[in-house]
Design a protein around this motif. Sequence first.
Motif, PDB file in Angstrom:
ATOM      1  N   ARG A   1       0.839  -1.205   0.000  1.00 61.71           N
ATOM      2  CA  ARG A   1       0.000   0.000   0.000  1.00 61.71           C
ATOM      3  C   ARG A   1       0.871   1.251   0.000  1.00 61.71           C
ATOM      4  NH1 ARG A   1      -4.561  -0.239   4.495  1.00 61.71           N
ATOM      5  NH2 ARG A   1      -4.996   1.752   3.462  1.00 61.71           N
TER       6      ARG A   1
ATOM      7  N   SER B   1       0.147   4.244   1.153  1.00 64.32           N
ATOM      8  CA  SER B   1       0.117   4.941   2.444  1.00 64.32           C
ATOM      9  C   SER B   1       1.071   4.293   3.445  1.00 64.32           C
ATOM     10  CB  SER B   1      -1.315   4.941   3.005  1.00 64.32           C
ATOM     11  OG  SER B   1      -1.801   3.611   3.160  1.00 64.32           O
ATOM     12  N   SER B   2       1.111   2.963   3.459  1.00 62.39           N
ATOM     13  CA  SER B   2       2.014   2.261   4.380  1.00 62.39           C
ATOM     14  C   SER B   2       3.465   2.562   4.036  1.00 62.39           C
ATOM     15  CB  SER B   2       1.770   0.750   4.307  1.00 62.39           C
ATOM     16  OG  SER B   2       0.456   0.427   4.715  1.00 62.39           O
TER      17      SER B   2
ATOM     18  N   LEU C   1       4.681   5.217   2.538  1.00 58.47           N
ATOM     19  CA  LEU C   1       5.019   6.609   2.846  1.00 58.47           C
ATOM     20  C   LEU C   1       5.160   6.824   4.353  1.00 58.47           C
ATOM     21  CD1 LEU C   1       2.750   8.520   0.297  1.00 58.47           C
ATOM     22  CD2 LEU C   1       5.232   8.176   0.192  1.00 58.47           C
ATOM     23  N   LEU C   2       4.248   6.259   5.141  1.00 53.91           N
ATOM     24  CA  LEU C   2       4.309   6.443   6.587  1.00 53.91           C
ATOM     25  C   LEU C   2       5.541   5.771   7.181  1.00 53.91           C
ATOM     26  CD1 LEU C   2       0.560   5.991   7.609  1.00 53.91           C
ATOM     27  CD2 LEU C   2       1.917   8.091   7.714  1.00 53.91           C
TER      28      LEU C   2
ATOM     29  N   THR D   1       5.351   7.416  -5.215  1.00 55.49           N
ATOM     30  CA  THR D   1       4.017   7.891  -5.614  1.00 55.49           C
ATOM     31  C   THR D   1       3.864   7.844  -7.128  1.00 55.49           C
ATOM     32  OG1 THR D   1       3.905   9.345  -3.676  1.00 55.49           O
ATOM     33  CG2 THR D   1       2.407   9.823  -5.503  1.00 55.49           C
TER      34      THR D   1
END
Length: 206
Positions: free
Chosen positions: A100, A102-103, A105-106, A186
């Motif tokens: 994912r 989001s995972s 990036l975090l 991204t």
Amino acid sequence: MRTEPVAHRSRRLWKGALLVLVLLPLVPEILILAASAYAAASGCEVQSTVACAVGPPSVTNVIRGSLQVAAVIGKEFADDNVVLVWLALCYVLIVLGWTRLSSRLLLALGTSLILAILPYFGPILAIGPLANPKCNPNEGGIPPECMIYGGNVGEPAHEAVRLGWKFFYGAPVAIAAFVVFALAVTAMHFAAKRRQSSAAAQDRSI
């Protein structure tokens, strides 16, 4: 008998490798905290005049040696841009271990912040609670003695304070690395989405 998918096992391997890679530069600080906790649990006093042992070495020796290693790590990370290489390896593991966006990036942000701060401030944070009238770590190294648990930590304690200035060299590199990674991952994510959409549209047109 149910078997775990190969892809899932591989991702777990990469996740474990990431944890090891993030913690490895922080081992000296972990050792200081562990030795201090053991000393406190054993009834040793920080200002004691009697050496507190944790086995063959004394607590003081463990702290001194750990601070010396931490100083080398911090300087290498900042002065030789080792932090950039270290983060690149972490980012590869993040891409391999998580799917994912989001995972990714975090995790990359968290890893970057950890390696942008703790290699430089970790040592002084670790020995900060051990400061006492006989040990006052400072940039000037005055007085040179730093008595902790019955032994003299000495110059490494003062070097831990000076190491904080390396933050201004290493942290910008770490943040810049995260920005580059975030843009790249991204872009790859949306490029993959476009390819999937194009493939689906071609399938429908057949």
